[in-house]
Design an enzyme around this catalytic site. Sequence first.
Site, short mmCIF file in Angstrom:
data_model
loop_
_atom_site.label_atom_id
_atom_site.label_comp_id
_atom_site.label_asym_id
_atom_site.label_seq_id
_atom_site.Cartn_x
_atom_site.Cartn_y
_atom_site.Cartn_z
N ASN A 275 -6.27 -24.51 17.61
CA ASN A 275 -7.29 -25.49 18.00
C ASN A 275 -8.65 -25.03 17.52
O ASN A 275 -8.78 -24.01 16.83
CB ASN A 275 -7.27 -25.72 19.52
CG ASN A 275 -7.48 -24.44 20.30
OD1 ASN A 275 -8.45 -23.72 20.09
ND2 ASN A 275 -6.55 -24.15 21.22
N LYS B 284 9.18 -19.07 4.90
CA LYS B 284 8.33 -20.25 4.68
C LYS B 284 9.20 -21.49 4.52
O LYS B 284 10.17 -21.51 3.76
CB LYS B 284 7.48 -20.05 3.42
CG LYS B 284 6.62 -21.26 3.09
CD LYS B 284 5.85 -21.05 1.79
CE LYS B 284 5.09 -22.32 1.41
NZ LYS B 284 4.39 -22.17 0.11
#
Length: 409
Positions: A212, A291
């Site tokens: 955030n 990934k």
Amino acid sequence: MSVLQGKTIVLGVCGGIAAYKAAALTSKLTQAGATVRVIMTASAVQFVAPLTFQTLSRHHVFVDTFDEKDPSVVSHINLADSADLVLIAPATANTIGKLALGLGDDMLSTTLLATTAPIWVAPAMNVHMYANPAVQQNMQTLLSRGVRFIEPGEGQLACGYVGKGRLAEPEEIMAAVERHFQGEPGRLKDQRVLVTAGGTLERIDPVRYITNDSSGKMGYAIAEEAVRMGAAVTLVSGPSALPAPNGVEMVRVQSALDMREAVLSRLDTSDLVIKAAAVADYRPAVVAEQKIKKKSDSLTLELIKNPDILQEIGTLKKHQFVIGFAAETERLDEHALDKLNRKNCDLIVGNNVSQAGAGFSGDTNVVSIYDRNGLVEALPIQSKKDVARKLLELAADRMPTIAGNSDVR
């Protein structure tokens, strides 16, 4: 003994009708034991004679930068170095603008540039001047640098207008100065303070994550101020670019689960817990070991709920005084009070993060502080350091572990 005994206060007096109040302020500060060194602008002497301040302070008054009264020192540097606090009252729009721009063209402005002491500004001007976007922008700039403001009052102004712009009364300014010095080291002496700060980082794979906008600035300011007030401080921080404040035990974490472990393992040994971190509500159900490759036009992530650390603190607390934060975008009072009660906090700090000056990454904040009875205090826009100081002062007044407060919850 007065908290002002032995303190040196440099008082800047600017040109406005409110300069007469500065004379009363000088008298009050001097009677309380402070050494008051007065600097007047050229405009100020048109309203009140320097002799008035010389008589009340029992010291020479400075007006002209080049009128050196003591050949052994450079006056504006000597004044800047000797100050425990620099107070400008009244402060005109002109002086506020010069300070914001870093100009130094008279005795007061050069002293302000040279000092490392805290600077306080008490504005006084016409209501429309005070509301002018240029003046507001200059004040915002100064707030971001740590300058503190003493809000002007509302009422009948000398120009005939009615509105905000009247210099705060000398008694109000005096009380604010005393509160400042009361907050010096010792107010939280022997208290163990646990602060959380920053956002958390929830991994999706080795190169991607959910987080955030929290910068950690509010929590770091709280930790720094708590150290200044004498506490033993542990700061549990999510990822942040900020340097560790001096004097804190720094615990760096990444995820909400990391933060939970760091906080709960230290809860029993803490007296005051301030949870300013913006902890992610959810995390990926599965963290990929490698990934994730781009194989299709869309990707679906399953998120699961993180533990509610503040809720657990509220359930487990015994003697601890607990302060939470509520970052909201609407219905601030309602949501903040609901959170305080659900999570068993002693105080909660609510702020509307969509409001100008109150966002995550800025240096200022606009907050309202609540207890179980409702609003305790609504703070206007000010630096996060000032918000931190006020919050810690409220906590110190209420904490049961501080002598004299055993009956306060």
